[in-house]
Design a protein around this motif. Structure first.
Motif, PDB file in Angstrom:
ATOM      1  N   UNK A   9      38.182  48.983  62.729  1.00 17.86           N
ATOM      2  CA  UNK A   9      38.041  50.237  61.982  1.00 17.86           C
ATOM      3  C   UNK A   9      39.269  50.479  61.115  1.00 17.86           C
ATOM      4  N   UNK A  10      40.437  50.222  61.652  1.00 13.35           N
ATOM      5  CA  UNK A  10      41.668  50.384  60.877  1.00 13.35           C
ATOM      6  C   UNK A  10      41.683  49.446  59.676  1.00 13.35           C
ATOM      7  N   UNK A  11      41.251  48.221  59.862  1.00 15.78           N
ATOM      8  CA  UNK A  11      41.174  47.272  58.760  1.00 15.78           C
ATOM      9  C   UNK A  11      40.195  47.708  57.691  1.00 15.78           C
ATOM     10  N   UNK A  12      39.097  48.312  58.102  1.00 15.80           N
ATOM     11  CA  UNK A  12      38.122  48.815  57.140  1.00 15.80           C
ATOM     12  C   UNK A  12      38.708  49.949  56.308  1.00 15.80           C
ATOM     13  N   UNK A  13      39.435  50.846  56.956  1.00 17.93           N
ATOM     14  CA  UNK A  13      40.067  51.970  56.243  1.00 17.93           C
ATOM     15  C   UNK A  13      41.128  51.457  55.275  1.00 17.93           C
ATOM     16  N   UNK A  14      41.940  50.522  55.721  1.00 16.96           N
ATOM     17  CA  UNK A  14      43.004  49.974  54.868  1.00 16.96           C
ATOM     18  C   UNK A  14      42.406  49.213  53.686  1.00 16.96           C
ATOM     19  N   UNK A  15      41.351  48.459  53.923  1.00 13.36           N
ATOM     20  CA  UNK A  15      40.705  47.711  52.847  1.00 13.36           C
ATOM     21  C   UNK A  15      40.089  48.659  51.821  1.00 13.36           C
ATOM     22  N   UNK A  16      39.465  49.717  52.286  1.00 15.55           N
ATOM     23  CA  UNK A  16      38.866  50.682  51.360  1.00 15.55           C
ATOM     24  C   UNK A  16      39.929  51.406  50.538  1.00 15.55           C
ATOM     25  N   UNK A  17      41.036  51.752  51.162  1.00 14.73           N
ATOM     26  CA  UNK A  17      42.092  52.440  50.416  1.00 14.73           C
ATOM     27  C   UNK A  17      42.762  51.508  49.403  1.00 14.73           C
ATOM     28  N   UNK A  18      42.889  50.239  49.742  1.00 13.14           N
ATOM     29  CA  UNK A  18      43.479  49.313  48.779  1.00 13.14           C
ATOM     30  C   UNK A  18      42.524  49.046  47.622  1.00 13.14           C
ATOM     31  N   UNK A  19      41.224  49.087  47.900  1.00  6.06           N
ATOM     32  CA  UNK A  19      40.250  48.926  46.814  1.00  6.06           C
ATOM     33  C   UNK A  19      40.331  50.094  45.840  1.00  6.06           C
TER      34      UNK A  19
END
Length: 52
Positions: A9-19
């Motif tokens: 879940x943390x990786x998903x949030x970080x990936x979305x914010x970097x996008x």
């Protein structure tokens, strides 16, 4: 909570914010953060499948 769920879940949030940052002038930083996010997703998914 299942082991591996938090990194995924943390990786998903970080990936979305970097996008979201990818189109700004901080493109190189967003690319690095995207890599960290994807690594968290992969490692969390491995944990999820390993500890079924």
């Amino acid at each position: 909570m299942r082991e591996g769920m938090i990194p995924t879940v943390l990786g998903t949030v970080v990936t979305a914010s970097s996008a979201a940052l990818f189109r700004s002038k901080y493109r190189m930083a967003a690319t690095g953060v995207l890599g960290f996010g994807l690594a968290h997703i992969v490692l969390g998914a491995i944990d999820l499948f390993e500890h079924r």
